[in-house]
Design an enzyme around this catalytic site. Structure first.
Site, mmCIF file in Angstrom:
data_model
loop_
_atom_site.group_PDB
_atom_site.id
_atom_site.type_symbol
_atom_site.label_atom_id
_atom_site.label_comp_id
_atom_site.label_asym_id
_atom_site.label_seq_id
_atom_site.Cartn_x
_atom_site.Cartn_y
_atom_site.Cartn_z
ATOM 1 N N CYS A 195 -1.925 8.757 4.343
ATOM 2 C CA CYS A 195 -1.345 8.745 2.752
ATOM 3 C C CYS A 195 -2.816 8.913 2.065
ATOM 4 O O CYS A 195 -2.674 9.427 0.861
ATOM 5 C CB CYS A 195 -1.342 7.533 2.840
ATOM 6 S SG CYS A 195 -2.788 5.911 3.706
ATOM 7 N N GLU B 145 1.435 -1.383 -0.083
ATOM 8 C CA GLU B 145 0.203 0.058 0.174
ATOM 9 C C GLU B 145 1.773 1.205 0.357
ATOM 10 O O GLU B 145 1.394 1.679 0.916
ATOM 11 C CB GLU B 145 -1.244 0.077 1.220
ATOM 12 C CG GLU B 145 -1.861 -1.498 1.374
ATOM 13 C CD GLU B 145 -2.481 -0.937 0.115
ATOM 14 O OE1 GLU B 145 -3.264 -0.512 -1.070
ATOM 15 O OE2 GLU B 145 -3.111 -2.290 -0.322
HETATM 16 N N1 LIG Z 1 -1.347 2.664 0.884
HETATM 17 C C1 LIG Z 1 -1.568 2.895 2.469
HETATM 18 O O1 LIG Z 1 -1.929 2.666 2.839
HETATM 19 C C2 LIG Z 1 -0.699 3.902 2.905
HETATM 20 C C3 LIG Z 1 -1.032 3.774 4.168
HETATM 21 C C4 LIG Z 1 0.370 4.790 5.135
HETATM 22 C C5 LIG Z 1 1.667 5.085 4.315
HETATM 23 N N2 LIG Z 1 1.947 5.064 2.666
HETATM 24 C C6 LIG Z 1 2.656 5.837 2.641
HETATM 25 O O2 LIG Z 1 3.382 5.841 3.041
HETATM 26 C C7 LIG Z 1 4.814 6.711 2.705
HETATM 27 C C8 LIG Z 1 4.979 7.689 4.366
HETATM 28 O O3 LIG Z 1 5.830 6.475 4.612
HETATM 29 P P1 LIG Z 1 7.327 6.192 5.118
HETATM 30 O O4 LIG Z 1 7.918 7.486 5.207
HETATM 31 O O5 LIG Z 1 7.295 5.332 5.976
HETATM 32 O O6 LIG Z 1 7.765 5.317 3.574
HETATM 33 P P2 LIG Z 1 9.051 4.434 3.155
HETATM 34 O O7 LIG Z 1 9.020 3.527 1.934
HETATM 35 O O8 LIG Z 1 10.090 5.836 3.054
HETATM 36 O O9 LIG Z 1 9.457 3.657 4.841
HETATM 37 C C9 LIG Z 1 8.726 2.651 4.773
HETATM 38 C C10 LIG Z 1 9.325 1.426 5.081
HETATM 39 O O10 LIG Z 1 9.640 0.991 4.305
HETATM 40 C C11 LIG Z 1 11.201 0.846 4.758
HETATM 41 N N3 LIG Z 1 12.494 0.545 3.811
HETATM 42 C C12 LIG Z 1 12.666 1.745 3.186
HETATM 43 N N4 LIG Z 1 13.622 1.669 1.892
HETATM 44 C C13 LIG Z 1 13.742 0.409 2.000
HETATM 45 C C14 LIG Z 1 14.315 -0.420 1.377
HETATM 46 N N5 LIG Z 1 15.184 -0.016 0.634
HETATM 47 N N6 LIG Z 1 13.819 -2.444 2.293
HETATM 48 C C15 LIG Z 1 13.208 -2.408 2.671
HETATM 49 N N7 LIG Z 1 12.521 -2.023 3.561
HETATM 50 C C16 LIG Z 1 12.628 -0.375 3.155
HETATM 51 C C17 LIG Z 1 11.637 2.214 5.620
HETATM 52 O O11 LIG Z 1 12.315 1.770 6.885
HETATM 53 C C18 LIG Z 1 10.052 2.072 6.851
HETATM 54 O O12 LIG Z 1 9.924 1.065 7.602
HETATM 55 C C19 LIG Z 1 3.619 8.206 2.193
HETATM 56 O O13 LIG Z 1 4.268 7.888 0.885
HETATM 57 C C20 LIG Z 1 1.878 7.441 2.253
HETATM 58 O O14 LIG Z 1 1.501 7.722 1.316
HETATM 59 C C21 LIG Z 1 0.268 4.353 2.585
HETATM 60 N N1 LIG Z 2 -6.856 4.633 6.562
HETATM 61 C C1 LIG Z 2 -5.717 5.724 7.110
HETATM 62 C C2 LIG Z 2 -4.992 5.958 6.047
HETATM 63 C C3 LIG Z 2 -3.757 5.260 6.649
HETATM 64 C C4 LIG Z 2 -2.414 5.933 5.546
HETATM 65 O O1 LIG Z 2 -1.765 6.644 6.341
HETATM 66 C C5 LIG Z 2 -7.315 6.754 6.685
HETATM 67 O O2 LIG Z 2 -8.174 6.865 6.005
HETATM 68 O O3 LIG Z 2 -6.987 8.261 7.001
#
Ligand SMILES: NC(=O)c1ccc[n+]([C@@H]2O[C@H](COP(=O)([O-])OP(=O)(O)OC[C@H]3O[C@@H](n4cnc5c(N)ncnc54)[C@H](O)[C@@H]3O)[C@@H](O)[C@H]2O)c1
Ligand SMILES: N[C@@H](CCC=O)C(=O)O
Length: 569
Positions: A355, A321
């Site tokens: 997100c 996600e």
């Molecule tokens: N769609 C969803 O449900 C959802 C929910 C929450 C956050 N997000 C997204 O997450 C992002 C923000 O979160 P973030 O800054 O923690 O994201 P990020 O991609 O920087 O990190 C996410 C995780 O991946 C790990 N990571 C980083 N590089 C890696 C690699 N090469 N291999 C394996 N793991 C690695 C990080 O340590 C962390 O645990 C935003 O883009 C947001 O939209 C999406």
């Molecule tokens: N499930 C949460 C978003 C999770 C991601 O950051 C929402 O619906 O706001």
């Protein structure tokens, strides 16, 4: 003449009958059970002067005054590796809330080996026992550990009380309780049709290998879900917390251990992202990755899996996600108050670091002057401050890297001839990483700020001619590569209907006259497609279904008495 089915079989001999009876009475490993009632964890309000507010504030004070050493926990053994990074308080970055001990590639391998060694025993435990561990962990999180996990989330990840409450207490408990309920429902799905003298069944096996759970910083509940929920289905998991959420994730892990999760089933493995990623994708035993975070990181993991494809014993399931560029589309029939208040909440709650946060806004010309002024009024009223001040609406963003990135977008807007910063735009990182809520207007619907994920408290508005409301829906659909969340504000059913049709693939979660954030487990399954991910929907049974491998069993109750079919005789 006997029927074909009868002619092909003979009556079971007494000796065989007893064997059959034994087989029939054998209880499948994955069986359904009767669960206690499952419902959403009630959200608390912590009224002024109440005991619960005092206790929560005391827990916050503890997080503000101590630095917790967080080990790796492999097979129940705490390992303080000495290779540490610090997780800092967002609003007071002089203070480290945790010193996180990072795993080396060798220790990650030990975690893989350990989890594989306990996999069979955990998978073959009757479902009631796995379920009970998770139901108990949910109860512990919502009682004994509630203040601790909330305080870790508030101070460590920069959430105000309400944002922490809906995440670390409510959603985390919901993920475990509903996870158990969905597993139970999946196990109940059995073949509806059986040929004569045949009994068909399906066994839901855990995956043959280990699952890697890799959550982001922004939701403690996502850590809880990715780090442990696959174990409900009989899997073993390596939980790599985000470095910026290590403290809260560790509290959840402690609750799971206290709930009776056997050693080694979930190993807690803080590590540098690339170290962890490289190690797991090169393991032949990788069975699944459950990832939430940026699209870029998920792409790296997917490519790593592709590069190692010939190595795997089983094809790894990839659940991801990712990012979003979420929209509020406002039609001139919309209720103005509702659209403005919803936009303020969606864009600025948790500093726009959901997100699902609204970061592009479409408003018709006729409404814009009043809409804009109402937005500006609200924004003047927003208190940006400390997470444990109950009047605070916004606190600081997660870290310096995020701060610098958000500020670079604001500066870009300030310098651009096609954009104007209408409010906010100031930022100060001297004490904490504070960015003021910012409203930008763009005359170009494809400007950088309309298309790219910023992940901060910045929203960009595009004003469209009222008579181009339909074309604007097409514009919304085609503007960004993401497809996560979006909202349509209108009182006209035909506009809503057209909007839903034109935006069918623009959002995995679409809202009507409601903000684009705030999905609830069991109510709005969450996730998006396009570049927002695999859309497996956290908070729904489809997520649990990714972590089981079905085995279909067909059992003949009567034996063949000839190899020839009747029509050959
Ligand atoms: N769609 C969803 O449900 C959802 C929910 C929450 C956050 N997000 C997204 O997450 C992002 C923000 O979160 P973030 O800054 O923690 O994201 P990020 O991609 O920087 O990190 C996410 C995780 O991946 C790990 N990571 C980083 N590089 C890696 C690699 N090469 N291999 C394996 N793991 C690695 C990080 O340590 C962390 O645990 C935003 O883009 C947001 O939209 C999406
Ligand atoms: N499930 C949460 C978003 C999770 C991601 O950051 C929402 O619906 O706001």
């Amino acid at each position: 003449m006997a029927s074909t089915a009868m002619a092909a079989v003979r009556q079971t001999a007494p000796r065989a009958a007893s064997a059959l009876a034994a087989s029939v009475s054998r209880r499948p490993l994955s069986h359904t059970t009767v669960l206690p009632p499952i419902s959403n964890e009630p959200v608390r309000e912590y009224p002024p002067e109440s005991e619960e507010r005092m206790e929560l504030l005391a827990a916050c004070a503890r997080v503000r005054s101590e630095t917790v050493d967080i080990p790796c926990v492999i097979n129940g053994k705490e390992v303080f590796t000495g290779n540490t990074i610090e997780q800092r308080a967002c609003s007071d970055h002089q203070h480290a809330v945790a010193r996180v001990h990072l795993a080396s590639p060798e220790l990650i391998q030990e975690a893989i080996d350990t989890s594989l060694s306990v996999r069979e025993e955990w998978e073959q435990l009757d479902f009631e026992h796995r379920a009970a561990v998770f139901l108990k962990a949910a109860d512990l999180l919502s009682t004994k550990f509630r203040n601790e996990v909330l305080a870790a989330t508030m101070i460590g990840q920069g959430k105000n009380m309400f944002q922490a409450e809906i995440d670390a207490a409510a959603e985390a408990a919901d993920f475990y309780r509903f996870g158990v309920k969905y597993a139970n429902e999946i196990y109940a799905e059995q073949p509806a049709h059986h040929a004569q003298h045949v009994w068909n069944r399906v066994e839901y096996r855990g995956l043959e290998g280990f699952v890697a759970g890799i959550p982001p910083f922004n939701f403690t509940a996502i850590g809880a879900n990715l780090g442990a929920t696959p174990a409900i289905m009989g899997n073993v998991v390596l939980w790599k917390p985000s470095e910026n959420a290590a403290l809260s994730n560790y509290v959840v892990f402690k609750a799971l251990r206290e709930a009776g999760l056997p050693d080694g089933v979930v190993n807690f493995v803080p590590a540098a992202g690339p170290t962890f990623g490289d190690k797991i994708v090169s393991s032949p035993d990788l069975a699944a990755i459950s990832f939430t975070g940026s699209t870029r990181t998920f792409n790296t993991l997917w490519k790593g899996v592709a590069d190692n494809l010939d190595k795997y014993k089983t094809y790894p399931r990839l659940v991801g996600e990712c990012g979003g560029k979420n929209f509020h589309y406002v039609h001139n029939t919309a209720d103005l108050d509702n659209a403005v208040y919803s936009t303020i909440r969606s864009a600025f709650e948790y500093q726009g670091q959901k997100c699902s946060a609204c970061s592009r806004l479409y408003v018709p010309e006729s409404m814009w002057p009043e809409f804009r002024d109402r937005m500006l009024d609200c924004m003047r009223d927003i208190q940006v401050g400390e997470p444990d001040d109950f009047k605070t609406f916004m606190t600081a963003v997660i870290d310096e890297k995020a701060f610098d990135k958000i500020v670079s977008y604001i500066n870009y807007a300030k310098e651009s001839s096609e954009m104007e910063v209408l409010a906010g735009g100031e930022a100060d990182k001297s004490v904490g990483w504070f960015v003021q809520p910012t409203l930008v207007q763009s005359t170009n619907p494809h400007s950088k700020l309309m298309e790219e994920e910023i992940f901060g408290p910045v929203i960009t508005a595009y004003v469209y001619p009222d008579d181009q409301w339909e074309e604007t829906l097409d514009l919304v659909n085609k503007t960004s590569p993401y497809g996560l969340t979006g909202s349509i504000f209108s009182a006209d059913r035909s506009v809503i209907d057209t909007g839903l049709k034109k935006l069918r693939h623009a959002a995995g979660n679409i809202y009507i006259n409601a903000k684009s954030t705030g999905s609830v487990v069991g109510q709005q399954p969450f996730g998006g497609a396009r570049r927002s991910g695999t859309n497996d929907k956290a908070g729904a049974s489809s997520y649990l279904a990714r972590f089981t491998s079905m085995q279909a069993a067909k059992e003949c109750l009567l034996y063949l008495d000839d190899w020839k079919y009747d029509h050959m005789k």
